[in-house]
Design an enzyme around this catalytic site. Sequence first.
Site, PDB file in Angstrom:
ATOM      1  N   ASP A   1      38.734  50.680  44.117  1.00 16.70           N
ATOM      2  CA  ASP A   1      37.863  49.532  43.844  1.00 16.70           C
ATOM      3  C   ASP A   1      38.747  48.352  43.435  1.00 16.70           C
ATOM      4  O   ASP A   1      39.333  48.360  42.359  1.00 16.70           O
ATOM      5  CB  ASP A   1      36.882  49.906  42.724  1.00 16.70           C
TER       6      ASP A   1
ATOM      7  N   SER B   1      28.529  48.511  38.424  1.00 19.54           N
ATOM      8  CA  SER B   1      28.887  47.138  38.736  1.00 19.54           C
ATOM      9  C   SER B   1      28.179  46.176  37.769  1.00 19.54           C
ATOM     10  O   SER B   1      28.274  46.362  36.552  1.00 19.54           O
ATOM     11  CB  SER B   1      28.522  46.857  40.193  1.00 19.54           C
TER      12      SER B   1
ATOM     13  N   ARG C   1      26.655  37.283  52.345  1.00 19.55           N
ATOM     14  CA  ARG C   1      26.645  38.746  52.341  1.00 19.55           C
ATOM     15  C   ARG C   1      27.900  39.309  53.009  1.00 19.55           C
ATOM     16  O   ARG C   1      28.440  40.320  52.572  1.00 19.55           O
ATOM     17  CB  ARG C   1      25.394  39.245  53.066  1.00 19.55           C
TER      18      ARG C   1
ATOM     19  N   HIS D   1      34.594  49.633  45.859  1.00 20.31           N
ATOM     20  CA  HIS D   1      33.565  49.373  44.854  1.00 20.31           C
ATOM     21  C   HIS D   1      32.266  50.126  45.163  1.00 20.31           C
ATOM     22  O   HIS D   1      31.584  50.611  44.263  1.00 20.31           O
ATOM     23  CB  HIS D   1      33.306  47.865  44.796  1.00 20.31           C
ATOM     24  N   ASP D   2      31.936  50.217  46.441  1.00 25.55           N
ATOM     25  CA  ASP D   2      30.692  50.884  46.855  1.00 25.55           C
ATOM     26  C   ASP D   2      30.618  52.356  46.462  1.00 25.55           C
ATOM     27  O   ASP D   2      29.548  52.961  46.544  1.00 25.55           O
ATOM     28  CB  ASP D   2      30.522  50.779  48.377  1.00 25.55           C
TER      29      ASP D   2
END
Lengths: 397, 194
Positions: A320, A154, A224, A353-354
């Site tokens: 992602d 990332s 967040r 994405h994680d």
Amino acid sequence: MPSLGDVQPQTMHSAEPLALASGKALRDYTLAYETYGALNAERSNAVLVCHALNASHHVAGTYAGKPNSEGWWDNLVGPGKPLDTERFFVIGVNNPGSCFGSTGPTSPNPDPAANGRSYGSDFPVITVEDWVDSQARLVDALGIGKLAAVIGGSLGGMQALDWSLRYPERLRLCVAIAAAPNLSAQNIAFNEVARRAIVTDPEFHGGHYADHGVIPRRGLRVARMIGHITYLSDDAMEAKFGRDLQKAAFGYSTLEIEFQIEAYLRHQGDKFSEYFDANTYLLITRALDYFDPARRHGGDLAATFAKARCRFELVSFTTDWRFAPARSREIVKALVANQLDVSYAEIAAPHGHDAFLLDDPRYHDVLRACFANLAGEIEAEPSPQPSPASGRGGGLP
Amino acid sequence: MSDRKDIELIAELVPKGSRVLDLGCGDGELLALLERERGCSGYGIEIADANVLACHRRGVNVIQLNLEEGLALFDDRSFDLVLQLDTLQHLKNTERMLRETARVGRVGIVSFPNFAHWPNRLHVAAGRMPVTRVLPYQWYDTPNIRVGTYADFEVLAKKDGLRILDAFGIQAGRVVRTLPNLLASVAVFKFERA
């Protein structure tokens, strides 16, 4: 899989100012870092790990007496792991502007006018390029000329890419995972919503909340929550939460938590607001927004990478949508146009994405192969100054 | 093109020091051979995870990509040579891929199973689709969704404005230049854009 065991954070202080892209400078700064494994005699086996938005120099291992304190990339870095600390000397560093030990908005402002108060929002705006420069200083201080590799996912991948442009002769391999050549309008939009959540919190106080003894927690929580949505794929969220309810039936309330996804996001927001600094969140999302190495080349990414010399390993994940595979392919295209060595794996992982933080075996096997080749190459190189007393086959490991 | 002998025969067609793009590069064996023995460089393209990993282990450059999506990653004539071995017959968009091959490379080499090889003709004459060493699948599970012949390719090449530089068959690891459409199980064409 064995872990590194207990590790120790260290610090490097630099009295020499760090010139920043903004024209300002960090007068005096400290970098928190950790190292794992041993630097070889040739100093040729060092790998720098760059962190993303909310991580730190604590990449792997645990802190003594804190069994649940594994580093954020502990599944990748350690003895016998894909980035094997028995073969590589691995460096994790906390970027300036962050809030885990390196100089950042919570550090005392050296400006005499600040009267010893913390920087708060007076901390200078910092860019990926500035981070890379600060990392290069640390690499210098460790006596390393050329890194074996720089790796990151990332925003960390963006730093790795920037290393290949800013210090092309100082790395052999750039590993950029789930990265992008710049942020899209949609990416910037999400960042801006997060920032607005923070700065409109009544407890933000223009970024000098520390002087008021408060923390803009509500803003941080919402920031967040928004960020977290972009880290997960639609499918992963559906699989994990679906439309599952907190209770057996609807409570017909607009204020109470009804769906489990709400509880999850609130929990993530609460946790985050306990340890992360609001000004750091603003700075790091801005660094993401600004990252665009092709800007100086009229948007021509191929022209941008003309100065790169290392080889590249790129990985993306099919689900992602934050930094989609198409963004990694843009980078591959630019590297190919320059006839640079590049391999690219597009992993069909469901997590979004994680996924770069998880241990999908296809992903980790590719990195394992990549680092094993690199280690083999380095270990096969003759020592520049062979010591007659300890020739090869002299019983050394 | 898994046979070592076939790979060596193809490798001999590749000029030393060529910049090579290998479409459907499998486990990277040919690319590694070309790098090691003919001083070539370049990239392999693969879709299968296991092959992408095998290429990584060999240390050859591999880019994971679905060829059906075309070759947008590559500029016109950016390679000396584009290889498309034992791959063409798996693609839905065969003709587009052939044009892309000719666009990206100065020279292209394709190989594919020759459906007109005489044992196949016998199978069909007997009323059944062929199942042979080169075409080991049943009609309902074959990945070879495009079945063509040596002679068919000559027609397609002409239609798409490709100049054939060399063409031959391969049978049991040997080059077949006499009646290749009948006597060879594998067809090989080397061509450039006319």
